[in-house]
Design an enzyme around this catalytic site. Structure first.
Site, mmCIF file in Angstrom:
data_model
loop_
_atom_site.group_PDB
_atom_site.id
_atom_site.type_symbol
_atom_site.label_atom_id
_atom_site.label_comp_id
_atom_site.label_asym_id
_atom_site.label_seq_id
_atom_site.Cartn_x
_atom_site.Cartn_y
_atom_site.Cartn_z
ATOM 1 N N SER A 1 34.063 43.068 44.218
ATOM 2 C CA SER A 1 33.508 44.272 44.194
ATOM 3 C C SER A 1 33.999 44.909 42.729
ATOM 4 C CB SER A 1 33.568 45.117 45.362
ATOM 5 O OG SER A 1 32.678 46.109 45.122
ATOM 6 N N HIS B 1 27.290 43.289 51.394
ATOM 7 C CA HIS B 1 28.421 43.521 50.433
ATOM 8 C C HIS B 1 29.566 42.663 51.308
ATOM 9 C CE1 HIS B 1 30.498 45.375 47.120
ATOM 10 N NE2 HIS B 1 31.687 45.639 48.151
ATOM 11 N N ASP C 1 23.181 43.224 49.807
ATOM 12 C CA ASP C 1 23.974 44.274 49.140
ATOM 13 C C ASP C 1 23.604 45.386 48.803
ATOM 14 O OD1 ASP C 1 26.571 45.410 48.364
ATOM 15 O OD2 ASP C 1 27.212 43.638 47.241
#
Length: 814
Positions: free
Chosen positions: A662, A782, A747
Site C-alpha cells: 500500500s 486490498h 481494491d
C-alpha cells in the site's frame, strides 16, 4: 500356426499396439503443451521436449508464444535443455540452472499493453503529462478489454514463476505445518459469559463462540479459565457463511447487551462494503426485516438490546452517516442520527467500555472530534464533546461522571492526557502534560485503574495508575511501569473484558517471540501468560537473534529492527536480506513475530524493518517530517537503512531485497526509481504508485481525506513536489531489480490500475532482463485473499520469487 506361436504373435501385437498408443498419447500431450510450436521443432528437439514433459519439467516448454515470435530463443532453450535429458544429468549446477532459466525467460513473452493518447493537464494549465495507459482504469471493473489485460498479466506472472511451483507448494506446506489449525483465542470474560473464537482443522475461517460462566464464579482473575463453564454456544460460524462465496470477511461481530442477540457484518467481494445481519442466538432466526447493505461494517448496540446504530458510506466509499435501527422495523424507516458533510472526514460508531455511552468519532488525517449519547437513551440526540478545531486530534474514554481525553495539537504534538466532567467536557484539567521525548499513544480505562501506553525512543511502555473511588482523579502518581527485556518488540492493550475487572489484558510480540496474551492483575501485580501463539514444527526461539540498529539519515538516526538465525547468518555481506518498509500515516511498523517468515529466515535470510520517517515510531515529529513537502524523507531514510545494512555487512546489493504494501508500496516504487542499483529484488503489494494522478482526482475513493497526508496538488508547490517522487512519473531508462507487483481488482483503497500502469510503463522503459511481473487477484480487494490458507499461497508465491531471484530455490529449510 501353432497355438503357442499364435499367442506370442498376438501378445507382441498387443504390446506393439500399446506402445504405439502410448507414443501417440505422449505426442498429443506434447502438442497441447507446445500449442502451434510443435511443427517448429526438429525430431531431436521434440524428443528433448518429450523428455522434459515426462520428467516433470514441462514448465520449460510451456507458455510459449505462437510460431514466428521468438523462434530463435525457443531453439536455444531446447539446446540448453538437452543437458537435462542426457543420461546422468538430471541435476544441474546452480550456474547451469541460471543459464537454462535465463534462456526460458527469453522465450516467454510479456503482455504488450496498448497505448492510447491521453493528456493530464495540471490545474493551472502549465504542465502536461502523457499517460498512454490511463485507459486501464475502469471503475465498473467489468470492461472486457481491461479484464483480459489483467488476466494476461497474471498468466504471464505465473509463467515466469513456473519453475517455482514445486517450491511454492513446499513453502505453503511448511507455513501451514507451523499452524495449529485447531486453535482457540484466549477467552474474554464479559457479563455472564466467556467469549472466544476457534479455528478448525482444514477450515479457512473462524467460529465465534461463548460459554456461560460457572455458577459460583468469583471476581475476574488472571487465573480465569473455562473449567466448569457451561457448554459451548456457537454465535457465528464464518465457514458456513463463506461456503457460497469466493471471498468472505466479517466486520463487526457484536452480541447485544442482554447477550441474547448477535449483530454481524459481512463482505463477500473484498470491496469493504458490509451487509448487516441480526440473529437470535438461541433460535438462529434472522431478526431484521431485510439485511442492511453497503454499511461500513461497524455497529453499536443501545442498552435496550433493541436499538442498533450503524454507519453507511457515500458513493466514494467514505463512511459518512450514522443511522439508528429499531429491530422489527424495515431499514427504510431507519433514522439518520448524524451526517458528516466535510468530505475529508470519516466517521465510526462505538460503544464505550463502560457500556454507558455511544460515541460517534469523526476524523480526517489531522483533525478529529467526538459526539456522545447515553446508551440508556437511544432516542436522544448526540452531543458534541469538544468543538472541532483544525489540526486538533482527540480520543475519549468514559468513567463514571467524567471522561479522559487524549489530545494532540500543534503545541502538544506528542499528546497529553486531560480529564473533564461529562456534564461540561470543555472544563478540562491536565493529568499527564505533554513531553518532548515521550509519545502518549493510547490509554485503557477501567473502574479502578487507568493504564497509559507510551513510546520512549521508539520502544513501548505501559504504566498503571490507581484511580480514586467515585470521583475523577486530581493527578496521576505512583504509576507501576511494566517492563520487557527484548531490544525491540510490540506491546499494546488486548481486548478488555468487564469494566469493573482488575485485569489488564496485554498483547506482546517481537521478532523472536510469538504473539503472547498476558493477563496482569492491577491490584496484586501478578501477571499470567494466558496464551503464546503455537508454532509447530520445532520452533526454537534460542536459535534466533534480534537486534536494533541505527542508521544516520540527513540529520536523524533511523531505527532498524532485524532478526536472523544465529547458526546460518554469516554477517560477512553474503547473506540475503529482506528489508521491510512503510513510513506513512503515523503508523508504527513495529517488530512482530511471523511464523511464515521463518521459511525465509530458516533458509539464511536476514529480515529487517526500516522505521523511516512518516511512521510514528519516534513521536509525532517523526511523522510530520515524513509527509507533505517532506515526504521524500521517508525514501531517503529507507535508502540510508539499506546502505547501513550493506556497510555493516549484513548483506550486499546483490543480496538485498525489499518489500512494502500500500503506502509501503509507494516507498518501494520511489526508492527503486531513486536507487535501482542498490537492490536485487522488490515486492510491491497493492502499491500506491500513481500519486499525482490519484491526488488530482476527487472522484477516486480516499483522495479527499488523503490530501491531509500527501498534500493538495491543485497547489503548485505540492504538484511540483509530488511529481518529483510519484513512482509512475519517475520511471526512467535504467536497469531495475527483479520486481513482483500485486493488486486486487476490487481494491477500494488503491485502484488496481495504479500497479497495472506502473508495470506497463516500467516494462516499456527498463533496460535490463530482470523479472517484472504483475499478479492481480480478480476476486479480492486490498487485503488479498480472505481465507487463512489462501493467504498462505500468496505468501508462498512471494517468498518463492525471492528465493528464485537469489538462486536459492534448491535450498532447504534448516
Amino acid at each position: 500356426m501353432a497355438p503357442a506361436r499364435a499367442i506370442a504373435a498376438a501378445s507382441g501385437a498387443l504390446v506393439a499396439g500399446f506402445l504405439v498408443a502410448r507414443h501417440a498419447k505422449r505426442h498429443q500431450g506434447l502438442k497441447r503443451v507446445l500449442a502451434g510450436n510443435y511443427q517448429l521443432l526438429s525430431k531431436q528437439e521434440r524428443s528433448i521436449a518429450e523428455s522434459l514433459l515426462a520428467n516433470g519439467r514441462g514448465y520449460i516448454i510451456s507458455n510459449w508464444p505462437r510460431p514466428g515470435i521468438r523462434d530463435a530463443a525457443k531453439h536455444r532453450l531446447l539446446s540448453r535443455a538437452a543437458e537435462l535429458t542426457s543420461e546422468g544429468s538430471s541435476t544441474l549446477s546452480e550456474k547451469e540452472q541460471i543459464r537454462l532459466e535465463s534462456a526460458r525467460q527469453e522465450v516467454i513473452r510479456p503482455p504488450k499493453t496498448l497505448k492510447r493518447p491521453h493528456k493530464l493537464v495540471s490545474p493551472d494549465g502549465d504542465d502536461v503529462r502523457q499517460d498512454p495507459y490511463y485507459w486501464l482504469r475502469d471503475d465498473t471493473r467489468e470492461d472486457p478489454e481491461v479484464i483480459r489485460h489483467l488476466e494476461e498479466e497474471t498468466k504471464y506472472a505465473r509463467a515466469v514463476l513456473a519453475d517455482t511451483e514445486d517450491v511454492q507448494d513446499k513453502l505453503y506446506k511448511e507455513m501451514r505445518g507451523r499452524i495449529q489449525e485447531e486453535d482457540q483465542t484466549t477467552p474474554l470474560r464479559y457479563k455472564g459469559h466467556f467469549y472466544y473464537s476457534r479455528t478448525l482443522e482444514g477450515k479457512q475461517y473462524r467460529v465465534h463462540c461463548r460459554r456461560k460462566l460457572p455458577a459460583k464464579a468469583g471476581p475476574a482473575s488472571e487465573n480465569d479459565n473455562l473449567d466448569g463453564a457451561g457448554p459451548e454456544e456457537v454465535l457465528l460460524d464464518e465457514n458456513a457463511e463463506a461456503e457460497q462465496h469466493k471471498f468472505y470477511m466479517t466486520g463487526a461481530v457484536e452480541e447485544s447487551p442482554d447477550e441474547k442477540l448477535l449483530a454481524y457484518a459481512e463482505d463477500t467481494k473484498g470491496g469493504e462494503k458490509f451487509t448487516l445481519h441480526v440473529i437470535d442466538i438461541t433460535s438462529r432466526n434472522q431478526l431484521m426485516a431485510e439485511p442492511i447493505k453497503d454499511t461500513a461494517g461497524n455497529v453499536a448496540w443501545a442498552n435496550d438490546s433493541k436499538t442498533l446504530f450503524y454507519v453507511t458510506k457515500d458513493q466514494l466509499d467514505r463512511p459518512c452517516k450514522v443511522w439508528r435501527h429499531k429491530l422489527g422495523s424495515p431499514p427504510g424507516e431507519d433514522t439518520l442520527m448524524y451526517e458528516e458533510t466535510d468530505e475529508s472526514f470519516y466517521i465510526s460508531i462505538t460503544r464505550s467500555r463502560s457500556d454507558q455511552l455511544l460515541l460517534i468519532q469523526a476524523g480526517s488525517a489531522v483533525t478529529s472530534d467526538a459526539r456522545y449519547l447515553s446508551a440508556d437513551k437511544p432516542d436522544g440526540e448526540f452531543k458534541e464533546i469538544l468543538p472541532r478545531q483544525t489540526d486538533v486530534d482527540y480520543d475519549v474514554s468514559h468513567r463514571q461522571d467524567h471522561i479522559f481525553i487524549t489530545i494532540r495539537d500543534e503545541e502538544r504534538p506528542n499528546s497529553e492526557l486531560l480529564v473533564a466532567p461529562l456534564s461540561d467536557p470543555t472544563q478540562t484539567k491536565v493529568l499527564l502534560p505533554h513531553r518532548e521525548d515521550v509519545k502518549l499513544e493510547t490509554i485503557a480505562v477501567s473502574e479502578k485503574y487507568l493504564t497509559v501506553f507510551e513510546r520512549i525512543k521508539g520502544l513501548q511502555v505501559a504504566t498503571i495508575f490507581k484511580l480514586p473511588t467515585g470521583k475523577a482523579p486530581e493527578k496521576l502518581e505512583n504509576g507501576q511501569q511494566l517492563n520487557f527485556d527484548e531490544p525491540a518488540y510490540e506491546l499494546g492493550p488486548g481486548g478488555q473484558g468487564e469494566f469493573k475487572s482488575d485485569i489488564l489484558r496485554l498483547a506482546y510480540t517481537s521478532l523472536t517471540t510469538p504473539t503472547s496474551i498476558l493477563d496482569h492483575n492491577m491490584a496484586t501485580g501478578k501477571r499470567v501468560t494466558k496464551k503464546v501463539q503455537p508454532v509447530l514444527g520445532g520452533f526454537d526461539k534460542s536459535k534466533y537473534r534480534t537486534e536494533r540498529l541505527w542508521a544516520h539519515s540527513e540529520g536523524v538516526d533511523v531505527p532498524i529492527s532485524l532478526v536472523y538465525r544465529q547458526d546460518l547468518a554469516k554477517l560477512d555481506g553474503s547473506d540475503p536480506l529482506l528489508l521491510n518498509g512503510y513510513g506513512s500515516y503515523e503508523v508504527c511498523n513495529d517488530p512482530y513475530f511471523s511464523s511464515n517468515r521463518l521459511s525465509l529466515v530458516d533458509r539464511g535470510f536476514v529480515f529487517a524493518i526500516a522505521h523511516a520517517r512518516g511512521g510514528g515510531e519516534m513521536g509525532r515529529q517523526w511523522y510530520e517530517t515524513g509527509k507533505y513537502l517532506h515526504k521524500k524523507n521517508t525514501f531517503v531514510d529507507f535508502v540510508a537503512c539499506a546502505e547501513h545494512l550493506v556497510a555493516k555487512k549484513y548483506t550486499s546489493p546483490s543480496k538485498l531485497c525489499m518489500e512494502g504494501r500500500s503506502a509501503g508500496g509507494l516507498t518501494m516504487g520511489a526508492v527503486v526509481n531513486m536507487r535501482p542499483e542498490l537492490f536485487n529484488s522488490v515486492i510491491m503489494g497493492v502499491p500506491f504508485v500513481d500519486v499525482l494522478t490519484t491526488m488530482l482526482d476527487d472522484t477516486i475513493p480516499l483522495t479527499i481525506i488523503e490530501k491531509e497526508e500527501w498534500g493538495d496538488p491543485s497547489k503548485r508547490d505540492f504538484y511540483d513536489y509530488m511529481k518529483t517522487y510519484s513512482p509512475v512519473d519517475n520511471i526512467k531508462k535504467a536497469a531495475y531489480p527483479n520486481i513482483l507487483v500485486t493488486g486486487g481488482l476490487h481494491d477500494p483503497r488503491v485502484g488496481y490500475w495504479e500497479p497495472a500502469k506502473f508495470v506497463s510503463k516500467l516494462r516499456e522503459h527498463k533496460t535490463d532482463k530482470n523479472i517484472l511481473v504483475f499478479k492481480c487477484e480478480m476476486g479480492a480487494g486490498h487485503f488479498s485473499q480472505s481465507g487463512r490458507f489462501d493467504r498462505l499461497k500468496e505468501t508462498a508465491l512471494e517468498y518463492a520469487f525471492l528465493l528464485k531471484t537469489q538462486s536459492l530455490l534448491s535450498r532447504e529449510s534448516a
